[in-house]
Enzyme design. Structure first.
Site, PDB file in Angstrom:
ATOM      1  N   SER A   9       0.876  -1.179   0.000  1.00  0.00           N
ATOM      2  CA  SER A   9       0.000   0.000   0.000  1.00  0.00           C
ATOM      3  C   SER A   9       0.909   1.224   0.000  1.00  0.00           C
ATOM      4  O   SER A   9       1.899   1.270   0.732  1.00  0.00           O
ATOM      5  CB  SER A   9      -0.859  -0.014   1.265  1.00  0.00           C
ATOM      6  OG  SER A   9      -1.212   1.302   1.633  1.00  0.00           O
ATOM      7  N   HIS A  34      -2.128  -2.438  -3.674  1.00  0.00           N
ATOM      8  CA  HIS A  34      -3.331  -2.185  -2.871  1.00  0.00           C
ATOM      9  C   HIS A  34      -3.421  -0.674  -2.667  1.00  0.00           C
ATOM     10  O   HIS A  34      -2.607  -0.084  -1.948  1.00  0.00           O
ATOM     11  CB  HIS A  34      -3.160  -2.916  -1.534  1.00  0.00           C
ATOM     12  CG  HIS A  34      -4.254  -2.694  -0.536  1.00  0.00           C
ATOM     13  ND1 HIS A  34      -5.324  -3.550  -0.394  1.00  0.00           N
ATOM     14  CD2 HIS A  34      -4.442  -1.711   0.389  1.00  0.00           C
ATOM     15  CE1 HIS A  34      -6.115  -3.119   0.571  1.00  0.00           C
ATOM     16  NE2 HIS A  34      -5.603  -1.992   1.070  1.00  0.00           N
ATOM     17  N   ASP A  36      -5.313   2.611  -1.375  1.00  0.00           N
ATOM     18  CA  ASP A  36      -6.284   2.988  -0.350  1.00  0.00           C
ATOM     19  C   ASP A  36      -6.935   4.326  -0.668  1.00  0.00           C
ATOM     20  O   ASP A  36      -6.338   5.379  -0.454  1.00  0.00           O
ATOM     21  CB  ASP A  36      -5.580   3.075   1.009  1.00  0.00           C
ATOM     22  CG  ASP A  36      -5.112   1.723   1.499  1.00  0.00           C
ATOM     23  OD1 ASP A  36      -5.972   0.867   1.766  1.00  0.00           O
ATOM     24  OD2 ASP A  36      -3.876   1.511   1.587  1.00  0.00           O
ATOM     25  N   MET A  38      -9.631   7.080   0.261  1.00  0.00           N
ATOM     26  CA  MET A  38     -10.415   7.528   1.444  1.00  0.00           C
ATOM     27  C   MET A  38     -11.114   8.834   1.120  1.00  0.00           C
ATOM     28  O   MET A  38     -10.522   9.724   0.496  1.00  0.00           O
ATOM     29  CB  MET A  38      -9.473   7.771   2.621  1.00  0.00           C
ATOM     30  CG  MET A  38      -8.582   6.588   2.939  1.00  0.00           C
ATOM     31  SD  MET A  38      -7.579   6.937   4.380  1.00  0.00           S
ATOM     32  CE  MET A  38      -6.457   5.533   4.330  1.00  0.00           C
ATOM     33  N   HIS A  67      -8.825  -0.328  -2.491  1.00  0.00           N
ATOM     34  CA  HIS A  67      -9.535  -0.512  -1.225  1.00  0.00           C
ATOM     35  C   HIS A  67     -10.324   0.773  -0.990  1.00  0.00           C
ATOM     36  O   HIS A  67      -9.751   1.803  -0.633  1.00  0.00           O
ATOM     37  CB  HIS A  67      -8.513  -0.771  -0.110  1.00  0.00           C
ATOM     38  CG  HIS A  67      -9.114  -0.880   1.259  1.00  0.00           C
ATOM     39  ND1 HIS A  67      -8.354  -0.870   2.406  1.00  0.00           N
ATOM     40  CD2 HIS A  67     -10.410  -1.010   1.662  1.00  0.00           C
ATOM     41  CE1 HIS A  67      -9.157  -0.979   3.460  1.00  0.00           C
ATOM     42  NE2 HIS A  67     -10.394  -1.058   3.035  1.00  0.00           N
ATOM     43  N   MET A  69     -12.342   3.035   0.932  1.00  0.00           N
ATOM     44  CA  MET A  69     -12.845   3.437   2.253  1.00  0.00           C
ATOM     45  C   MET A  69     -13.679   4.696   2.033  1.00  0.00           C
ATOM     46  O   MET A  69     -13.289   5.808   2.393  1.00  0.00           O
ATOM     47  CB  MET A  69     -11.672   3.676   3.200  1.00  0.00           C
ATOM     48  CG  MET A  69     -11.046   2.376   3.689  1.00  0.00           C
ATOM     49  SD  MET A  69      -9.448   2.624   4.447  1.00  0.00           S
ATOM     50  CE  MET A  69      -8.413   2.519   3.000  1.00  0.00           C
ATOM     51  N   MET A 146      -9.949  -6.370   8.076  1.00  0.00           N
ATOM     52  CA  MET A 146      -9.188  -5.261   8.649  1.00  0.00           C
ATOM     53  C   MET A 146      -8.674  -5.672  10.033  1.00  0.00           C
ATOM     54  O   MET A 146      -9.458  -6.090  10.891  1.00  0.00           O
ATOM     55  CB  MET A 146     -10.067  -4.004   8.795  1.00  0.00           C
ATOM     56  CG  MET A 146     -10.609  -3.433   7.508  1.00  0.00           C
ATOM     57  SD  MET A 146      -9.362  -3.060   6.258  1.00  0.00           S
ATOM     58  CE  MET A 146      -8.362  -1.825   7.098  1.00  0.00           C
ATOM     59  N   GLY A 153      -2.266   4.412   7.996  1.00  0.00           N
ATOM     60  CA  GLY A 153      -1.200   3.427   7.954  1.00  0.00           C
ATOM     61  C   GLY A 153      -0.407   3.505   9.258  1.00  0.00           C
ATOM     62  O   GLY A 153      -0.592   4.437  10.053  1.00  0.00           O
ATOM     63  N   ASP A 184      -5.363  -6.706   6.264  1.00  0.00           N
ATOM     64  CA  ASP A 184      -4.941  -5.323   6.059  1.00  0.00           C
ATOM     65  C   ASP A 184      -4.756  -4.633   7.404  1.00  0.00           C
ATOM     66  O   ASP A 184      -5.711  -4.511   8.170  1.00  0.00           O
ATOM     67  CB  ASP A 184      -6.011  -4.593   5.226  1.00  0.00           C
ATOM     68  CG  ASP A 184      -5.562  -3.204   4.796  1.00  0.00           C
ATOM     69  OD1 ASP A 184      -4.420  -2.814   5.084  1.00  0.00           O
ATOM     70  OD2 ASP A 184      -6.387  -2.504   4.164  1.00  0.00           O
TER      71      ASP A 184
HETATM   72  C1  DX5 Z   1      -5.503   1.680   6.357  1.00  0.00           C
HETATM   73  C2  DX5 Z   1      -5.287   1.023   5.033  1.00  0.00           C
HETATM   74  C3  DX5 Z   1      -4.112   0.149   4.952  1.00  0.00           C
HETATM   75  C4  DX5 Z   1      -2.793   0.796   5.297  1.00  0.00           C
HETATM   76  C5  DX5 Z   1      -1.947  -0.281   5.878  1.00  0.00           C
HETATM   77  O1  DX5 Z   1      -6.803   2.064   6.493  1.00  0.00           O
HETATM   78  O2  DX5 Z   1      -6.405   0.254   4.651  1.00  0.00           O
HETATM   79  O3  DX5 Z   1      -4.050  -0.510   3.683  1.00  0.00           O
HETATM   80  O4  DX5 Z   1      -2.127   1.370   4.224  1.00  0.00           O
HETATM   81  O5  DX5 Z   1      -0.823   0.294   6.370  1.00  0.00           O
HETATM   82  P1  DX5 Z   1       0.127  -0.503   7.387  1.00  0.00           P
HETATM   83  O6  DX5 Z   1       0.629  -1.712   6.664  1.00  0.00           O
HETATM   84  O7  DX5 Z   1       1.180   0.485   7.701  1.00  0.00           O
HETATM   85  O8  DX5 Z   1      -0.716  -0.875   8.571  1.00  0.00           O
HETATM   86 ZN    ZN Z   2      -6.149  -0.883   2.798  1.00  0.00          ZN
END
Ligand code: DX5
Ligand code: ZN
Length: 228
Positions: A9, A34, A36, A38, A67, A69, A146, A153, A184
Site C-alpha cells: 500500500s 493495494h 487505499d 479515502m 480498497h 474506504m 481489517m 497506515g 490489512d
Molecule cells: C488503512 C489502510 C491500509 C494501510 C496499511 O486504512 O487500509 O491498507 O495502508 O498500512 P500498514 O501496513 O502500515 O498498517
Molecule cells: Zn487498505
C-alpha cells in the site's frame, strides 16, 4: 501451507518519487498493488483517487486493487476501473448504509461491480462479524479482514482479529469455494507468517515496505523471507 502474496500500500510512500517507489517494490517482489482511497466521510482522512491510480498503473504491470474506504462506493467504481483497477474492495459497513443515502444495497453493489468487469472484494471492519457476508461468498472473489481501524497506515495489528481470518477461511473451505482472504493493517516481518497460518493468502503491507529503515526493495525482500 497456502502461498501468500504481498500487496504493498502506498499510503506511507514518498509521493514525489511515486514511480521509482513502485518500481523498487516491484523489484523486491511485490505481487499486486493495494491502493487505499479515502473520502473523509467513511474514514476521517482524504487520500487520493483516479489520478494516482492511473500513475501507479503506468508504473507497474502487477494487478491493481482499490480498497475503497468511501461512504458511497458504487459512485466511484467507474473511476477506479477506468484508471486501472482490476479488483475493487468496498466496505460491508458502507454498502449497508448506502440504501439509506439513496444508493444500492449490498447484493446490488456486488452485481454492479461484477457487471463492470471488476473482481469483487468486501472488506470487514474490526467490529463486523464474518457471518454477515457468508451468503455472499459464492458471488465475490475476495474478503479483506481489517486488523486495524481503517483510515491510517502505521498502526499496530490487533492480533485477536486473526480469529476472523480463520473463521472466513473455514467458511470458504466448507462451501467449496476459491476466494482470496486478505489481511490489512499492521503487517510486519514478525507477524506476517501468523496471518498466513490463519488462512490469509494476500497480505497488505504499507509502512513495513515504505519507511525510513530501508528501501522498498530491501523491505519487501525481508517481508517475503519472513513468510518462508
Ligand atoms: C488503512 C489502510 C491500509 C494501510 C496499511 O486504512 O487500509 O491498507 O495502508 O498500512 P500498514 O501496513 O502500515 O498498517
Ligand atoms: Zn487498505
Amino acid at each position: 501451507m497456502n502461498s501468500c502474496l504481498i500487496a504493498p500500500s502506498i499510503l506511507t510512500a514518498d509521493f514525489s518519487q511515486l514511480h521509482q517507489q513502485i518500481q523498487a517494490a516491484d523489484e523486491g517482489g511485490a505481487d499486486l498493488w493495494h491502493l487505499d482511497v479515502m473520502d473523509g466521510h467513511f474514514v476521517p482522512p482524504l487520500s487520493f483517487s483516479g489520478e494516482v491510480i492511473k500513475a501507479v498503473s503506468k508504473a507497474t504491470k502487477n494487478l491493481i486493487e482499490v480498497h475503497a474506504m468511501v461512504a458511497h462506493p458504487s459512485e466511484h467504481f467507474e473511476t477506479f476501473i477506468q484508471n486501472g483497477a482490476s479488483r475493487v474492495i468496498f466496505h460491508y459497513e458502507a454498502a449497508m448504509k448506502a440504501p439509506h443515502l439513496g444508493g444500492p444495497g449490498l447484493g446490488e453493489t456486488v452485481v454492479l461491480l461484477r457487471d463492470m468487469g471488476a473482481e469483487v472484494g468486501i472488506a470487514l471492519n474490526p467490529e463486523t462479524q464474518v457471518d454477515e457476508i457468508s451468503d455472499l461468498l459464492p458471488e465475490i472473489q475476495q474478503v479483506t479482514i481489517m486488523l486495524i481501524r481503517p483510515g491510517w497506515g502505521g498502526q499496530q495489528m490487533n492480533t485477536s482479529l486473526l480469529a476472523k481470518v480463520r473463521e472466513v477461511r473455514e467458511l470458504i473451505t466448507k462451501q467449496g469455494l476459491n476466494l482470496h482472504v486478505e489481511v490489512d493493517g499492521g503487517v510486519k516481518p514478525h507477524n506476517a507468517s501468523s496471518c498466513r497460518e490463519a488462512g490469509a493468502d494476500i497480505i497488505v503491507a504499507g509502512s513495513s515496505v515504505f519507511n525510513s529503515e530501508g528501501t522498498a526493495e530491501q523491505n519487501l525482500k525481508i517481508l517475503k523471507q519472513s513468510l518462508g
